[in-house]
Write a protein that holds these residues in place. Sequence first.
Motif, PDB file in Angstrom:
ATOM      1  N   UNK A   1     -55.253   6.806  15.471  1.00 25.65           N
ATOM      2  CA  UNK A   1     -54.531   6.890  16.728  1.00 25.65           C
ATOM      3  C   UNK A   1     -54.243   5.308  17.317  1.00 25.65           C
ATOM      4  N   UNK A   2     -54.880   4.152  16.688  1.00 22.85           N
ATOM      5  CA  UNK A   2     -54.707   2.795  17.380  1.00 22.85           C
ATOM      6  C   UNK A   2     -53.561   2.472  17.202  1.00 22.85           C
ATOM      7  N   UNK A   3     -52.567   2.920  16.309  1.00 24.02           N
ATOM      8  CA  UNK A   3     -51.083   2.302  16.497  1.00 24.02           C
ATOM      9  C   UNK A   3     -50.208   3.004  17.334  1.00 24.02           C
ATOM     10  N   UNK A   4     -50.550   4.639  17.566  1.00 26.63           N
ATOM     11  CA  UNK A   4     -49.797   5.194  18.471  1.00 26.63           C
ATOM     12  C   UNK A   4     -50.491   4.791  20.023  1.00 26.63           C
ATOM     13  N   UNK A   5     -51.464   4.332  20.224  1.00 31.52           N
ATOM     14  CA  UNK A   5     -51.909   3.785  21.614  1.00 31.52           C
ATOM     15  C   UNK A   5     -51.053   2.598  21.789  1.00 31.52           C
ATOM     16  N   UNK A   6     -50.798   1.836  20.636  1.00 36.44           N
ATOM     17  CA  UNK A   6     -49.935   0.611  20.921  1.00 36.44           C
ATOM     18  C   UNK A   6     -48.451   1.057  21.515  1.00 36.44           C
ATOM     19  N   UNK A   7     -48.074   1.788  20.620  1.00 31.30           N
ATOM     20  CA  UNK A   7     -46.704   2.376  20.947  1.00 31.30           C
ATOM     21  C   UNK A   7     -46.471   2.826  22.241  1.00 31.30           C
ATOM     22  N   UNK A   8     -47.344   3.837  22.622  1.00 34.79           N
ATOM     23  CA  UNK A   8     -47.295   4.453  24.228  1.00 34.79           C
ATOM     24  C   UNK A   8     -47.562   3.417  25.356  1.00 34.79           C
ATOM     25  N   UNK A   9     -48.412   2.421  25.020  1.00 33.44           N
ATOM     26  CA  UNK A   9     -48.668   1.509  26.354  1.00 33.44           C
ATOM     27  C   UNK A   9     -47.407   0.357  26.279  1.00 33.44           C
TER      28      UNK A   9
ATOM     29  N   UNK B   1     -37.661  12.534  24.730  1.00 35.30           N
ATOM     30  CA  UNK B   1     -38.754  12.686  25.586  1.00 35.30           C
ATOM     31  C   UNK B   1     -39.174  11.443  26.357  1.00 35.30           C
ATOM     32  N   UNK B   2     -38.832  10.142  25.728  1.00 36.19           N
ATOM     33  CA  UNK B   2     -39.268   8.903  26.631  1.00 36.19           C
ATOM     34  C   UNK B   2     -40.699   8.779  26.898  1.00 36.19           C
ATOM     35  N   UNK B   3     -41.333   9.361  25.854  1.00 36.04           N
ATOM     36  CA  UNK B   3     -42.969   9.121  26.106  1.00 36.04           C
ATOM     37  C   UNK B   3     -43.560   8.191  25.229  1.00 36.04           C
ATOM     38  N   UNK B   4     -42.932   7.429  24.576  1.00 36.19           N
ATOM     39  CA  UNK B   4     -43.473   6.393  23.651  1.00 36.19           C
ATOM     40  C   UNK B   4     -42.452   5.973  22.599  1.00 36.19           C
ATOM     41  N   UNK B   5     -42.954   5.687  21.422  1.00 37.02           N
ATOM     42  CA  UNK B   5     -42.640   5.351  20.217  1.00 37.02           C
ATOM     43  C   UNK B   5     -43.183   5.556  19.075  1.00 37.02           C
ATOM     44  N   UNK B   6     -43.043   4.901  17.964  1.00 36.54           N
ATOM     45  CA  UNK B   6     -43.553   5.090  16.569  1.00 36.54           C
ATOM     46  C   UNK B   6     -44.002   3.506  16.344  1.00 36.54           C
ATOM     47  N   UNK B   7     -45.232   3.261  16.016  1.00 31.42           N
ATOM     48  CA  UNK B   7     -45.804   2.136  15.256  1.00 31.42           C
ATOM     49  C   UNK B   7     -46.738   2.491  13.967  1.00 31.42           C
ATOM     50  N   UNK B   8     -46.352   1.608  13.065  1.00 28.50           N
ATOM     51  CA  UNK B   8     -47.141   1.967  11.921  1.00 28.50           C
ATOM     52  C   UNK B   8     -48.289   0.949  11.797  1.00 28.50           C
TER      53      UNK B   8
ATOM     54  N   UNK C   1     -37.299  -6.368  23.553  1.00 34.15           N
ATOM     55  CA  UNK C   1     -38.036  -5.744  22.538  1.00 34.15           C
ATOM     56  C   UNK C   1     -39.620  -6.744  22.649  1.00 34.15           C
ATOM     57  N   UNK C   2     -40.595  -5.546  22.529  1.00 29.94           N
ATOM     58  CA  UNK C   2     -41.809  -6.001  22.548  1.00 29.94           C
ATOM     59  C   UNK C   2     -42.878  -5.595  21.382  1.00 29.94           C
ATOM     60  N   UNK C   3     -42.156  -4.745  20.697  1.00 32.90           N
ATOM     61  CA  UNK C   3     -42.991  -4.381  19.587  1.00 32.90           C
ATOM     62  C   UNK C   3     -41.909  -4.034  18.385  1.00 32.90           C
ATOM     63  N   UNK C   4     -42.099  -4.363  17.108  1.00 29.51           N
ATOM     64  CA  UNK C   4     -41.371  -4.217  16.005  1.00 29.51           C
ATOM     65  C   UNK C   4     -42.366  -3.435  14.911  1.00 29.51           C
ATOM     66  N   UNK C   5     -41.893  -2.535  14.289  1.00 31.40           N
ATOM     67  CA  UNK C   5     -42.817  -1.881  13.248  1.00 31.40           C
ATOM     68  C   UNK C   5     -41.799  -1.352  12.225  1.00 31.40           C
TER      69      UNK C   5
ATOM     70  N   UNK D   1     -53.054  13.113  15.480  1.00 30.42           N
ATOM     71  CA  UNK D   1     -53.534  12.049  16.268  1.00 30.42           C
ATOM     72  C   UNK D   1     -52.520  11.631  16.744  1.00 30.42           C
ATOM     73  N   UNK D   2     -51.428  11.250  16.232  1.00 28.87           N
ATOM     74  CA  UNK D   2     -50.159  10.629  16.764  1.00 28.87           C
ATOM     75  C   UNK D   2     -49.886  11.591  18.136  1.00 28.87           C
ATOM     76  N   UNK D   3     -49.741  13.010  17.985  1.00 29.61           N
ATOM     77  CA  UNK D   3     -49.403  13.804  19.254  1.00 29.61           C
ATOM     78  C   UNK D   3     -50.557  13.578  20.066  1.00 29.61           C
ATOM     79  N   UNK D   4     -51.835  13.656  19.880  1.00 26.73           N
ATOM     80  CA  UNK D   4     -52.906  13.738  20.463  1.00 26.73           C
ATOM     81  C   UNK D   4     -53.089  12.500  21.538  1.00 26.73           C
ATOM     82  N   UNK D   5     -52.656  11.458  20.930  1.00 24.01           N
ATOM     83  CA  UNK D   5     -52.614  10.106  21.555  1.00 24.01           C
ATOM     84  C   UNK D   5     -51.481  10.042  22.625  1.00 24.01           C
ATOM     85  N   UNK D   6     -50.340  10.459  22.069  1.00 28.74           N
ATOM     86  CA  UNK D   6     -49.304  10.325  22.806  1.00 28.74           C
ATOM     87  C   UNK D   6     -49.110  11.265  24.074  1.00 28.74           C
TER      88      UNK D   6
END
Length: 248
Positions: free
Chosen positions: A180-188, A148-155, A110-114, A225-230
Amino acid sequence: MKLAFVIPAYNEEALIGKCVESVLAEVKRSGRDVDVVVVNNNSTDRTREIAASFAGARVVDEPQKGLVSARDGGFRATTAELVANIDGDTIVPPGWIDTVFEEFDKDPRLVCLSGPYVYYDLNQGQRALVGMFYGLTTLIYWLNRYVLRVGSVVQGGNFVLKRDAWIRAGGFNREIKFYGEDTDVAVRLAKQGNVKFTHRLKMKTSGRRLAEEGIIRTGLTYTLNFFWVTFAGKPATHEHTDIRPGGR
């Protein structure tokens, strides 16, 4: 593992006291050694003065305006292995720290929890509408992470990341100012390990943005913005409404 709270604050004199008070109360209840950092992001009101009045919290200044810049400034100001990113209008509920350590202890990858927000100042109808959006969020989380394995969700305002994983991922992108800052965190971070979104980790917060902009409009903007950043790697929306004196 040591935990640090990073609390960005810009012109939050009305709410920063309640936020820091809730953090310190949860730290005391947990009995853990926790670093509490308030990031004053060029406030023009009494935000810095109020935050600095709390023993057990320290204030650092981040001159570059913007939420992501403030989060980055706070991240750099502490050395804790786990960094909890909340906001100046949030209230940490009892048991929050216990949940964080339980989740990280049981999953070494686990590297991120939200988790979701609970809007304490919205009426019942508004909270029900928010609940519908979180139902959609949960479905998207399962789809993105496991299918899809393209990321996750972060609040944003309610997430904890592992320092070493975030450094490997490149750290905060200061070019992103708000959406989009939280989605950027989730994706990376999803490329570094597991990024989990769980309703066990609830955070209380003000619904002032939802009340001012409208729940549906705000929800659709965040979803866009979630989908756009993802899928495109950058937010679609570059401007946001100022909701407090001085604006941010």
